[in-house]
Motif scaffolding. Structure first.
Motif, PDB file in Angstrom:
ATOM      1  N   ILE A 114      -7.032 -30.043  30.476  1.00 40.60           N
ATOM      2  CA  ILE A 114      -6.054 -31.111  30.195  1.00 40.60           C
ATOM      3  C   ILE A 114      -6.526 -31.964  29.020  1.00 40.60           C
ATOM      4  CG2 ILE A 114      -5.209 -33.313  31.103  1.00 40.60           C
ATOM      5  CD1 ILE A 114      -3.549 -31.046  32.113  1.00 40.60           C
ATOM      6  N   ILE A 115      -7.791 -32.350  29.040  1.00 38.79           N
ATOM      7  CA  ILE A 115      -8.340 -33.196  27.975  1.00 38.79           C
ATOM      8  C   ILE A 115      -8.284 -32.483  26.630  1.00 38.79           C
ATOM      9  CG2 ILE A 115     -10.516 -34.197  27.133  1.00 38.79           C
ATOM     10  CD1 ILE A 115     -11.130 -34.747  30.167  1.00 38.79           C
ATOM     11  N   GLN A 116      -8.607 -31.208  26.609  1.00 39.01           N
ATOM     12  CA  GLN A 116      -8.703 -30.454  25.364  1.00 39.01           C
ATOM     13  C   GLN A 116      -7.343 -30.050  24.801  1.00 39.01           C
ATOM     14  OE1 GLN A 116     -11.155 -27.384  26.942  1.00 39.01           O
ATOM     15  NE2 GLN A 116     -13.066 -28.552  26.766  1.00 39.01           N
ATOM     16  N   ASN A 117      -6.297 -30.091  25.638  1.00 41.80           N
ATOM     17  CA  ASN A 117      -5.020 -29.544  25.186  1.00 41.80           C
ATOM     18  C   ASN A 117      -3.833 -30.493  25.262  1.00 41.80           C
ATOM     19  OD1 ASN A 117      -5.658 -26.505  24.754  1.00 41.80           O
ATOM     20  ND2 ASN A 117      -6.519 -26.921  26.765  1.00 41.80           N
ATOM     21  N   THR A 118      -4.014 -31.702  25.803  1.00 43.95           N
ATOM     22  CA  THR A 118      -2.832 -32.560  25.976  1.00 43.95           C
ATOM     23  C   THR A 118      -2.991 -33.928  25.309  1.00 43.95           C
ATOM     24  OG1 THR A 118      -3.529 -33.453  28.135  1.00 43.95           O
ATOM     25  CG2 THR A 118      -2.314 -31.382  28.148  1.00 43.95           C
ATOM     26  N   GLY A 119      -3.776 -34.014  24.243  1.00 46.58           N
ATOM     27  CA  GLY A 119      -3.703 -35.177  23.368  1.00 46.58           C
ATOM     28  C   GLY A 119      -4.606 -36.346  23.680  1.00 46.58           C
ATOM     29  N   PHE A 120      -5.789 -36.139  24.236  1.00 44.36           N
ATOM     30  CA  PHE A 120      -6.731 -37.244  24.452  1.00 44.36           C
ATOM     31  C   PHE A 120      -7.554 -37.441  23.171  1.00 44.36           C
ATOM     32  CE2 PHE A 120      -6.265 -38.556  28.816  1.00 44.36           C
ATOM     33  CZ  PHE A 120      -5.497 -37.525  29.335  1.00 44.36           C
ATOM     34  N   GLU A 121      -7.308 -38.561  22.485  1.00 43.74           N
ATOM     35  CA  GLU A 121      -7.867 -38.763  21.154  1.00 43.74           C
ATOM     36  C   GLU A 121      -9.383 -38.965  21.166  1.00 43.74           C
ATOM     37  OE1 GLU A 121      -3.969 -40.750  18.972  1.00 43.74           O
ATOM     38  OE2 GLU A 121      -5.718 -41.994  19.405  1.00 43.74           O
ATOM     39  N   ALA A 122      -9.927 -39.461  22.273  1.00 43.18           N
ATOM     40  CA  ALA A 122     -11.365 -39.757  22.297  1.00 43.18           C
ATOM     41  C   ALA A 122     -12.225 -38.501  22.380  1.00 43.18           C
ATOM     42  CB  ALA A 122     -11.684 -40.661  23.490  1.00 43.18           C
TER      43      ALA A 122
END
Length: 720
Positions: A584-592
């Motif tokens: 989820i973090i790598q593919n759905t837009g988490f900028e940090a």
């Protein structure tokens, strides 16, 4: 006719036809009678067997003159299965008789009453069958009778298992009076199947395992399986279970086979431990035909199965480690401990490993006590030999005594009690003496006491049984993990020679340490830690939350964590293909993700003592907040799925994110007032806005079966 600018056919069909002035084409009108069906409640006959239940569907009708083919779909709700729809497997027709109709099956001779197969539809337990009738005639709509409608068809196919205490004859009356009260892990249980007659002769299988946290699969390593034939009293009498054990009844009364404890618990801390059972009923395969020519043999028919949803078995007090201390009294290094929540007959085998924590230069080091003492004493031996051979000073009696009584082999003999240490907990208590310092020469003991900062503690882990893997203490018994340096209660989690968090721990340290001089100091676990195979995912999870919200409040930390976890495996856009927090973090837009603060947080998580990160105390606080969220033990926080920072958007010259104004089924609602419990006119405590779906039912999470199939397909594709 009303004028129009468009030619015929340019718009979707409607009840009004528009023609342009002067149109001289051909107009075709297609018409069909509008069938009107009003289903009525019918008295249903009892099922004859598992493959032949004659049911009746019918009622009043209009505009039905002759039989019309139709599609019949069953809508099933029950207490033992998930809601589902299933098409009737055979061709069905609407057959009128005056102003009434029936739904019948088509066969070679005409029409016959409907036949329902209980096995084909998977009916078990208690429930109702609604239906949907769709005439195969253009322009007519389907008619539905939902399971909640009195006109639907009820079924009652009991398939339950009762769990009763198993006690000696003299206790039987007392046990029946208290029921399952007072049951513990290790108590004997009798399984009492209760099935309707239709299931007689089927092969029954029951799997019993601890009820997993929501969203997780049952632990297959903790499963107990029993099999019998429904209706066979000789086999059902042997359906006995020892709570939490991989035990099956032996040949003699009171005897158990494979009598060892399973991984009954988990990282969650709860006062109760619940078990559930999964029942499977299977039609036995037909008897094998007599041996004939190979060409005459036919393939066996596929087995038919009924598999209701898992059901609660029983709940017992959760076993807990209540005492585990190390002492050094009169030169004897010993431990003692206690559990609660196990039956008094449980004998639990435990592995003990003493460790030392000592200072070397500016750092502290950890080492097993046996290895440390062997190296320390061999170094002293070398020094004594050197002193004994020093002719510049007069020899001393203790030097000659030492050379006569101490050698490398003597040292290893003295340390032999520290190898392969184990202890058995009986009646919920255990104790063991490791080592007597008096067995060492007095000079060695004096030297050992002078070692700077030397502390001794003990690590406890369960012993494996046979081919079973070793499981951590928290998988069989809960315990309070020590979280602060000044904490006076709890135990320090430990794994692979390091203090870790409870989630990653394979063992647990004694609640105290001792020094050779007798001083006792508390151990400190510097950070919480998660199952080893998910550690990398957990680090990505925590570091991302640090990067997104380290300057915000704990509520926002939790909001970002829940946003990640609430997206995992959800049937919404790319989220459906993301089966972990990391994906989820790598593919759905988490900028940090992968920015500088993320990298700093990763290093801090892995080595907090060496981190130069300015906010490393906040990293530990974030871990404390988000660990239960990562392990799915903290709800869903209003089902939050989006967030953003208005200030960050403004600083970067951006407008409000597009997701805020998305409409239709994707409409979002801001839930800040719910999360922060502030009135709309009050100032927000954080610079974050959190959003949830207005229609969350439109975007459900994948079921466990769907997740299993997705992972299986992914693994097969990867191995191809």
């Amino acid at each position: 006719m009303a004028p129009t600018e468009n030619a015929p056919g340019s718009e979707a069909p409607s009840t009004t036809c528009h023609l342009p002035l002067g149109y001289d084409g051909v107009l075709r009108i297609r018409a069909a009678p509008r069938i009107n069906l009003t289903p009525e409640r019918k008295d249903q006959p009892a099922p004859r067997d598992l493959n032949d239940w004659p049911v009746q569907i019918g009622g009043e009708c209009r505009n039905v003159i002759e039989p019309i083919p139709c599609r019949l779909e069953w809508i099933i709700q029950g207490d033992s299965l998930a809601d589902k729809r299933a098409s009737h497997p055979r061709e069905t027709w609407l057959v009128p008789k005056g102003k009434v109709f029936q739904v019948l099956e088509k066969d070679a001779t005409g029409h016959r009453p409907l036949r329902v197969s209980i096995l084909e539809l998977g009916l078990i337990g208690t429930g109702r069958m609604g239906y949907r009738i769709e005439p195969s005639l253009f322009g007519n709509e389907a008619v539905e009778v939902l399971p909640t409608d009195p006109k639907s068809i009820a079924y009652a196919l009991k398939a339950d298992i009762r769990f009763s205490p198993l006690a000696p004859a003299f206790e039987e009356k007392f046990q029946k009076a208290i029921g399952l009260l007072g049951m513990h892990v290790g108590s004997g249980i009798q399984l009492e199947p209760d099935f309707c007659e239709l299931f007689k002769g089927l092969q029954a299988t029951v799997d019993i395992h601890p009820t997993p946290p929501e969203g997780l699969e049952p632990d297959e390593q903790a499963r107990v399986r029993m099999e019998w034939v429904v209706g066979d009293s000789a086999t059902t009498g042997r359906l006995r279970w020892k709570v939490g054990f991989a035990s099956t009844p032996g040949d003699e009364e009171g005897e158990w086979n494979e009598d060892h404890l399973l991984a009954t618990g988990g990282v969650e801390s709860t006062p109760k431990l619940a078990f559930q059972y999964q029942l499977t009923l299977t039609r036995p395969p037909p008897p094998a035909p007599e041996k004939k020519e190979k060409s005459a043999q036919k393939p066996a028919a596929p087995l038919e199965q009924l598999r209701p949803l898992p059901r609660p078995a029983l709940t017992v007090d959760r076993p807990r480690l209540t005492d585990f201390t190390v002492s050094l009294n009169n030169g004897e290094l010993a431990i003692q401990g206690a559990f609660e929540g196990f039956h008094e007959n449980v004998a639990l085998d435990l592995q003990l490993t003493p460790y030392v924590l000592y200072t070397e230069g500016d750092t502290q080091r950890l080492e097993e006590l046996g290895d440390y003492l062997e190296g320390f004493l061999l170094e002293l031996l070398s020094e004594r030999l050197s002193n004994a051979g020093d002719h510049s000073r007069a020899p001393r009696n203790e030097d000659f005594f030492f050379l006569a009584t101490c050698s490398p082999d003597d040292i290893q003999t003295r340390l032999a009690p520290l190898e392969n240490l184990s202890v058995t907990s009986r009646q919920n208590r255990f104790q063991h003496t490791f080592f007597n310092l008096k067995s060492l020469p007095r000079e060695d003991v004096q030297a050992l006491k002078k070692v700077k900062g030397l502390e001794v503690f003990v690590v406890l882990t369960p012993l494996p049984h046979g081919a079973d893997k070793n499981v951590p203490v928290w998988a069989i018994a809960d315990y309070a993990a020590r979280e602060g340096h000044n904490a006076s209660v709890g135990f320090a989690p430990f794994d692979s020679g390091a203090f870790v968090s409870r989630v990653f721990a394979s063992g647990v340290c004694s609640s105290n340490s001792v020094t050779p001089s007798g001083h006792i100091e508390a151990l400190y676990s510097p950070m919480p830690v998660v199952p080893a195979d998910r550690r990398e995912e957990f680090e990505i999870f925590v570091a991302t939350i640090c990067g997104e919200a380290i300057g915000q409040s704990p509520t926002s930390w939790a909001g970002v964590a829940h946003t990640i976890m609430n997206r995992v495996g959800r049937k919404y856009e790319i989220w459906e293909r993301c089966l972990s927090a990391a994906e989820i973090i790598q593919n759905t837009g988490f900028e940090a993700y992968q920015k500088k603060i993320y990298q700093e947080a990763i290093q801090c998580i892995r080595a907090p003592a060496h981190s130069q990160m300015k906010d490393r105390d906040k990293v530990k606080a974030i871990i404390d907040v988000v660990t239960p969220i990562f392990m799915r033990q903290a709800g869903n926080m209003g089902d939050v799925v989006y967030f953003y920072s208005p200030k960050a958007q403004s600083d970067k010259g951006r407008s409000t994110p597009a997701f805020v104004s998305q409409g239709g089924d994707k409409t979002l609602v801001c839930i800040n007032n719910q999360l922060f419990k502030t009135a709309p006119e009050e100032k927000r405590p954080d610079d974050f806005l959190f959003y949830a779906f207005k229609y969350p039912e439109k975007w459900p999470h994948q079921t466990q079966e769907e997740l299993r199939q997705t992972r299986k397909a992914r693994a097969e594709k990867k191995s191809a």
